[in-house]
Design a protein around this motif. Structure first.
Motif, PDB file in Angstrom:
ATOM      1  N   THR A  28      28.440 -66.016  -7.495  1.00  0.00           N
ATOM      2  CA  THR A  28      28.906 -67.102  -8.352  1.00  0.00           C
ATOM      3  C   THR A  28      29.323 -68.312  -7.518  1.00  0.00           C
ATOM      4  O   THR A  28      29.803 -68.181  -6.396  1.00  0.00           O
ATOM      5  N   CYS A  29      29.180 -69.474  -8.107  1.00  0.00           N
ATOM      6  CA  CYS A  29      29.538 -70.716  -7.430  1.00  0.00           C
ATOM      7  C   CYS A  29      31.033 -70.717  -7.111  1.00  0.00           C
ATOM      8  O   CYS A  29      31.866 -70.460  -7.979  1.00  0.00           O
ATOM      9  N   ALA A  30      31.381 -71.014  -5.874  1.00  0.00           N
ATOM     10  CA  ALA A  30      32.777 -71.009  -5.458  1.00  0.00           C
ATOM     11  C   ALA A  30      33.565 -72.142  -6.100  1.00  0.00           C
ATOM     12  O   ALA A  30      34.787 -72.107  -6.157  1.00  0.00           O
ATOM     13  N   ALA A  31      32.887 -73.146  -6.593  1.00  0.00           N
ATOM     14  CA  ALA A  31      33.575 -74.301  -7.166  1.00  0.00           C
ATOM     15  C   ALA A  31      33.728 -74.179  -8.684  1.00  0.00           C
ATOM     16  O   ALA A  31      34.803 -74.412  -9.223  1.00  0.00           O
ATOM     17  N   CYS A  32      32.659 -73.829  -9.396  1.00  0.00           N
ATOM     18  CA  CYS A  32      32.718 -73.834 -10.852  1.00  0.00           C
ATOM     19  C   CYS A  32      32.589 -72.443 -11.468  1.00  0.00           C
ATOM     20  O   CYS A  32      32.764 -72.292 -12.677  1.00  0.00           O
ATOM     21  N   GLY A  33      32.285 -71.443 -10.650  1.00  0.00           N
ATOM     22  CA  GLY A  33      32.231 -70.090 -11.169  1.00  0.00           C
ATOM     23  C   GLY A  33      30.942 -69.714 -11.875  1.00  0.00           C
ATOM     24  O   GLY A  33      30.793 -68.604 -12.373  1.00  0.00           O
ATOM     25  N   LEU A  64      27.560 -72.336  -3.404  1.00  0.00           N
ATOM     26  CA  LEU A  64      27.747 -73.427  -4.356  1.00  0.00           C
ATOM     27  C   LEU A  64      26.462 -73.592  -5.152  1.00  0.00           C
ATOM     28  O   LEU A  64      25.369 -73.497  -4.586  1.00  0.00           O
ATOM     29  N   CYS A  65      26.597 -73.842  -6.459  1.00  0.00           N
ATOM     30  CA  CYS A  65      25.410 -74.005  -7.280  1.00  0.00           C
ATOM     31  C   CYS A  65      24.662 -75.264  -6.859  1.00  0.00           C
ATOM     32  O   CYS A  65      25.246 -76.233  -6.390  1.00  0.00           O
ATOM     33  N   ASN A  66      23.376 -75.206  -7.082  1.00  0.00           N
ATOM     34  CA  ASN A  66      22.489 -76.252  -6.626  1.00  0.00           C
ATOM     35  C   ASN A  66      21.844 -76.901  -7.843  1.00  0.00           C
ATOM     36  O   ASN A  66      21.913 -76.373  -8.931  1.00  0.00           O
ATOM     37  N   GLY A  70      24.648 -80.015  -9.497  1.00  0.00           N
ATOM     38  CA  GLY A  70      25.262 -78.870  -8.821  1.00  0.00           C
ATOM     39  C   GLY A  70      26.464 -79.241  -7.984  1.00  0.00           C
ATOM     40  O   GLY A  70      26.635 -80.394  -7.582  1.00  0.00           O
ATOM     41  N   CYS A  71      27.296 -78.243  -7.735  1.00  0.00           N
ATOM     42  CA  CYS A  71      28.517 -78.482  -6.967  1.00  0.00           C
ATOM     43  C   CYS A  71      28.225 -78.757  -5.493  1.00  0.00           C
ATOM     44  O   CYS A  71      29.042 -79.369  -4.814  1.00  0.00           O
ATOM     45  N   HIS A  72      27.109 -78.288  -5.007  1.00  0.00           N
ATOM     46  CA  HIS A  72      26.836 -78.479  -3.587  1.00  0.00           C
ATOM     47  C   HIS A  72      26.774 -79.950  -3.232  1.00  0.00           C
ATOM     48  O   HIS A  72      27.381 -80.396  -2.271  1.00  0.00           O
TER      49      HIS A  72
HETATM   50 ZN   LIG Z   1      29.114 -74.956  -9.259  1.00  0.00          ZN
END
Ligand SMILES: [Zn+2]
Length: 88
Positions: A28-33, A64-66, A70-72
């Protein structure tokens, strides 16, 4: 050949192994889950950026999602000095 600084950069195959290893531990994305997909749905990110002295280790990497929103990309912008805020 003697070791050179260029060897500090991970070879493509080693990097792919790290991506799979870290994603498997925490997909899972560390920023948004958001749950990310392998291999194209995420990017590995250094918690402490390398240019800020962070170590190039698994422990310092996160998923991080891409993608377009995306959060990246957002975090990369933050790491470069825009908006240091976190949480809230
Ligand atoms: Zn994210």
């Amino acid at each position: 050949m003697a070791p050179t600084l260029s060897e500090a950069r991970m070879a493509g195959r080693a990097l792919q192994a790290r991506r799979l290893r870290i994603w498997t531990q925490s997909p899972t994305c560390a920023a948004c889950g958001r749950l990310t997909s392998y291999p194209a749905g995420f990017e590995l990110d250094h918690r402490v950026p390398l240019h800020q002295g962070g170590p190039d280790t698994d422990e310092n990497c996160q998923v991080l999602c891409n993608g377009a929103d995306g959060c990246h990309g957002k975090k990369t912008a933050q790491d470069l000095g825009h908006r240091p805020k976190r949480g809230a």
